[in-house]
Design an enzyme around this catalytic site. Structure first.
Site, PDB file in Angstrom:
ATOM      1  N   ALA A   5      -2.876 -15.801  -9.878  1.00 58.84           N
ATOM      2  CA  ALA A   5      -2.259 -14.504 -10.140  1.00 58.84           C
ATOM      3  C   ALA A   5      -2.076 -13.476  -8.917  1.00 58.84           C
ATOM      4  CB  ALA A   5      -3.478 -13.902 -10.857  1.00 58.84           C
ATOM      5  N   ASN A   6      -1.768 -12.330  -9.271  1.00 60.26           N
ATOM      6  CA  ASN A   6      -1.610 -11.173  -8.176  1.00 60.26           C
ATOM      7  C   ASN A   6      -2.804 -10.238  -8.612  1.00 60.26           C
ATOM      8  OD1 ASN A   6       0.773 -12.288  -7.228  1.00 60.26           O
ATOM      9  ND2 ASN A   6       2.081 -10.592  -7.507  1.00 60.26           N
ATOM     10  N   ARG A   7      -3.009  -9.463  -7.658  1.00 64.09           N
ATOM     11  CA  ARG A   7      -4.219  -8.149  -7.735  1.00 64.09           C
ATOM     12  C   ARG A   7      -3.253  -7.093  -8.570  1.00 64.09           C
ATOM     13  NH1 ARG A   7      -8.758  -8.948  -5.179  1.00 64.09           N
ATOM     14  NH2 ARG A   7      -8.481  -9.941  -2.962  1.00 64.09           N
ATOM     15  N   SER A   8      -3.775  -6.883  -9.814  1.00 60.10           N
ATOM     16  CA  SER A   8      -2.877  -5.680 -10.677  1.00 60.10           C
ATOM     17  C   SER A   8      -3.870  -5.347 -11.708  1.00 60.10           C
ATOM     18  CB  SER A   8      -1.674  -6.224 -10.903  1.00 60.10           C
ATOM     19  OG  SER A   8      -1.210  -5.124 -11.896  1.00 60.10           O
ATOM     20  N   VAL A  14       4.299  -9.856 -10.919  1.00 61.05           N
ATOM     21  CA  VAL A  14       4.472 -11.011 -11.414  1.00 61.05           C
ATOM     22  C   VAL A  14       4.036 -12.059 -10.381  1.00 61.05           C
ATOM     23  CG1 VAL A  14       6.489 -12.655 -12.437  1.00 61.05           C
ATOM     24  CG2 VAL A  14       6.417  -9.982 -12.751  1.00 61.05           C
TER      25      VAL A  14
END
Ligand code: CTP
Ligand code: CA
Length: 220
Positions: free
Chosen positions: A33-36, A100
């Protein structure tokens, strides 16, 4: 009266917003995942709805309440997000705020991958579809297409390159160098074909309100 739009400058418009990260499974218990936090995208969805727009918010996994008057579609992976965006068309405008994941595991394991005592297994990655570029260059392109870009260096140069590459009208570029993501404020540059506008650091809700006003003006 409490839920009435602040003004109705986006009445009759459908605006699509993506927000949050995507999760790409490695096995049943692990993901990429990405940091968001989703906060900026959710604030934008709420600000657009406050101007009377019909808002479809395609959201990755986040811990946030759905803003008032917003239709939320929950997804997990980039491919699910791409399909949900496609299904929500047509739209007058799209604001792609989601972080994304660029890659996914080529084959997600059906069972939890166990430690063996040997070197860890290599993870084979494949690239995810670019949802913004597909929309920006597609047949059902909304009249106004806005992307986001979190950059750690050469912020406006990278954003201008993305504007051209993805067929977007605007890129909201965000300098995340030395920053803690998930905070309540944002320092952004609005990058368009005609130039760069730098906004002062503002609360995410205020960035959202200004952007919603700009979108309303552009669709007028
Ligand atoms: N985006 C998208 N689908 C992807 C990747 C990105 O829709 N698979 C969108 C994001 O929602 C954002 C914009 O494209 O609006 C820019 O995302 P970013 O990650 O900054 O761009 P990339 O092209 O992935 O470039 P980078 O190598 O810098 O990550
Ligand atoms: Ca990326």
């Amino acid at each position: 009266a409490m839920l009435a739009p602040r003004d109705a400058s986006l009445a009759g418009r459908h605006v699509l917003v993506t927000a949050g990260p995507t999760h790409e499974p490695i096995d049943p218990v692990r993901y990429i995942a990405n940091r968001s936090s989703g906060r900026q995208g959710y604030a934008i969805a709420g600000a657009l709805a406050a101007l009377g727009a019909r808002v479809t918010l395609v959201s990755g996994p986040v811990a946030l309440p759905t803003p008032a008057q917003v239709t939320r579609v929950d997804v997990e992976t980039a491919r699910e997000m791409a399909a949900a965006v496609e299904a929500a068309l047509p739209a007058d405008a799209a604001v792609m705020v989601a972080a994304v994941a660029d890659w996914r595991a080529e084959d997600a394991a059906g069972q939890k991958i166990k430690k063996t005592g040997d070197a860890p297994a290599a993870l084979r990655l494949v690239e995810n579809p670019d949802i913004l570029a597909t929309l920006g260059r597609g047949a059902a392109r909304p009249r106004l297409v806005v992307g986001f870009a979190a950059e750690t260096e050469k912020v406006t140069e990278h954003a201008a390159a993305k504007l051209a590459r993805k067929g977007a009208d605007w890129i909201v570029a965000n300098d995340v160098s030395g920053d803690v993501m998930g905070g309540a404020s944002n320092a952004v540059h609005l990058v368009t074909a005609t130039g760069v506008e730098t906004w002062e650091r503002l609360p995410k809700d205020e960035v959202a309100r200004r952007l919603a006003d700009r979108i309303a003006a552009a669709l007028r």
